[in-house]
Design a protein around this motif. Sequence first.
Motif, PDB file in Angstrom:
ATOM      1  N   VAL A  21       0.837  -1.204   0.000  1.00 35.95           N
ATOM      2  CA  VAL A  21       0.000   0.000   0.000  1.00 35.95           C
ATOM      3  C   VAL A  21       0.872   1.253   0.000  1.00 35.95           C
ATOM      4  N   LEU A  22       1.991   1.201   0.734  1.00 34.51           N
ATOM      5  CA  LEU A  22       2.910   2.339   0.743  1.00 34.51           C
ATOM      6  C   LEU A  22       3.512   2.562  -0.640  1.00 34.51           C
ATOM      7  N   LEU A  23       3.889   1.487  -1.318  1.00 32.01           N
ATOM      8  CA  LEU A  23       4.406   1.607  -2.683  1.00 32.01           C
ATOM      9  C   LEU A  23       3.331   2.118  -3.641  1.00 32.01           C
ATOM     10  N   LEU A  24       2.099   1.666  -3.441  1.00 30.93           N
ATOM     11  CA  LEU A  24       1.006   2.129  -4.289  1.00 30.93           C
ATOM     12  C   LEU A  24       0.745   3.623  -4.081  1.00 30.93           C
ATOM     13  N   LEU A 105     -11.831   5.759  -4.443  1.00 28.72           N
ATOM     14  CA  LEU A 105     -11.476   4.967  -5.622  1.00 28.72           C
ATOM     15  C   LEU A 105     -12.703   4.414  -6.330  1.00 28.72           C
ATOM     16  N   VAL A 106     -13.749   4.105  -5.571  1.00 21.32           N
ATOM     17  CA  VAL A 106     -14.996   3.656  -6.204  1.00 21.32           C
ATOM     18  C   VAL A 106     -15.583   4.773  -7.059  1.00 21.32           C
ATOM     19  N   GLN A 107     -15.554   5.991  -6.546  1.00 20.18           N
ATOM     20  CA  GLN A 107     -16.050   7.118  -7.328  1.00 20.18           C
ATOM     21  C   GLN A 107     -15.185   7.358  -8.566  1.00 20.18           C
ATOM     22  N   ALA A 108     -13.860   7.223  -8.428  1.00 16.68           N
ATOM     23  CA  ALA A 108     -12.973   7.400  -9.576  1.00 16.68           C
ATOM     24  C   ALA A 108     -13.205   6.320 -10.628  1.00 16.68           C
ATOM     25  N   ALA A 109     -13.404   5.079 -10.176  1.00 18.81           N
ATOM     26  CA  ALA A 109     -13.690   3.997 -11.129  1.00 18.81           C
ATOM     27  C   ALA A 109     -15.031   4.220 -11.826  1.00 18.81           C
ATOM     28  N   GLY A 195      -4.292   6.885 -19.418  1.00 14.82           N
ATOM     29  CA  GLY A 195      -5.533   6.379 -18.841  1.00 14.82           C
ATOM     30  C   GLY A 195      -5.432   4.927 -18.399  1.00 14.82           C
ATOM     31  N   ASN A 196      -4.676   4.120 -19.166  1.00 11.57           N
ATOM     32  CA  ASN A 196      -4.470   2.725 -18.760  1.00 11.57           C
ATOM     33  C   ASN A 196      -3.671   2.639 -17.463  1.00 11.57           C
ATOM     34  N   VAL A 197      -2.701   3.520 -17.299  1.00 13.15           N
ATOM     35  CA  VAL A 197      -1.930   3.539 -16.045  1.00 13.15           C
ATOM     36  C   VAL A 197      -2.826   3.925 -14.873  1.00 13.15           C
ATOM     37  N   VAL A 198      -3.666   4.921 -15.071  1.00 11.82           N
ATOM     38  CA  VAL A 198      -4.574   5.357 -13.999  1.00 11.82           C
ATOM     39  C   VAL A 198      -5.572   4.259 -13.653  1.00 11.82           C
ATOM     40  N   SER A 199      -6.103   3.579 -14.670  1.00  7.44           N
ATOM     41  CA  SER A 199      -7.050   2.485 -14.414  1.00  7.44           C
ATOM     42  C   SER A 199      -6.383   1.343 -13.653  1.00  7.44           C
ATOM     43  N   GLY A 203      -7.514  -0.011  -9.981  1.00  8.40           N
ATOM     44  CA  GLY A 203      -7.825  -1.413  -9.698  1.00  8.40           C
ATOM     45  C   GLY A 203      -6.976  -1.982  -8.570  1.00  8.40           C
ATOM     46  N   LEU A 204      -5.676  -1.701  -8.597  1.00  9.64           N
ATOM     47  CA  LEU A 204      -4.802  -2.173  -7.516  1.00  9.64           C
ATOM     48  C   LEU A 204      -5.182  -1.528  -6.180  1.00  9.64           C
ATOM     49  N   GLY A 205      -5.540  -0.252  -6.222  1.00  9.39           N
ATOM     50  CA  GLY A 205      -5.946   0.414  -4.990  1.00  9.39           C
ATOM     51  C   GLY A 205      -7.199  -0.188  -4.386  1.00  9.39           C
ATOM     52  N   LEU A 206      -8.175  -0.521  -5.223  1.00 12.57           N
ATOM     53  CA  LEU A 206      -9.392  -1.156  -4.712  1.00 12.57           C
ATOM     54  C   LEU A 206      -9.089  -2.523  -4.097  1.00 12.57           C
ATOM     55  N   ALA A 207      -8.256  -3.312  -4.770  1.00 11.47           N
ATOM     56  CA  ALA A 207      -7.939  -4.651  -4.257  1.00 11.47           C
ATOM     57  C   ALA A 207      -7.182  -4.572  -2.931  1.00 11.47           C
TER      58      ALA A 207
END
Length: 298
Positions: A21-24, A105-109, A195-199, A203-207
């Motif tokens: 999470v810190l790396l993310l 992150l749910v709102q961003a997704a 946009g692919n990097v942000v997506s 996704g990783l943040g939600l998981a």
Amino acid sequence: MEPCVRVRVAKCQMLATSLFVLLLGSAMAATAVLSYFGPHFAVISSVSTDRTTYEALHHWAFSAGIALAALLTLGAVLSAAATVRGAGGLMAAAFLSFALVFCALVQAAFWRAHSPTQVEDAVLDAYDRAYERALRSVSGSGRQELVAIQDTFRCCGKRSPLGLLEGSEAGLCQGEEAARQDCLQGIQSFLRAQGNVVSTLIGLGLAFTVYAMLLSSFIWFSIRSGRYSVSQRARSCPPQEPRVYGRIQEGSPSQRPSKADASGGRLSPSRHSGQLLLLRDTHPPTHGSGDAAVSTRM
């Protein structure tokens, strides 16, 4: 698996999750900084003199990215500290941080799913305005801005469906610049890669936030229940029995008293003999009893 083993496994997983999470969070902060101060987005911001849609999206994306990175970093530090020290308050604060990040992150997704081309359209609109100013410019300042955009994205002009440039537009792309790709296609390909990097980060943040919330809630309940120790100083899983209770258990043999012992009036081992022996040991004999024993022997 024993409960104490489950707690130890959860502790190890919580520490590993906090590291990821810190790396993310660091990756999100780096992406936000690059999207705000990077050359591709900075050159578009320089030509957007008025308060356009792109400017609003630009500032919003930077602020949201920094806020999410800060919350992720805070949650990772709090969860790691709470896991090591066994502090329930810190673990509750970490859970709250992860919950806030999850909601954001749910709102961003949701926004990415329903408006996938909003940023792309805003950037293309800003480029179109710079392109029109360059064609109508007499002093040449507008053309310098357009040339800066084209050099940054390695593109040139907007070609017609036939792949040709009109007379006024052909003067903007001369020599090696004429062999470059269309700026509309170049900007679209760059923004889609971003946009692919942000997506991927979303996704990783939600998981990771969902998994971190599950682990933090489990460890928090373990701390609050008091049945298992989550401190690293704990070496044994079950709590030790009190000494008095252990002596009582040791002094209670399973044999039943015999008839001879009962008739002689002697105290035989029974279910309560351990307690009597414990009471007998706790009251040492007095000097009077010792003198009586000596007189009897004489």
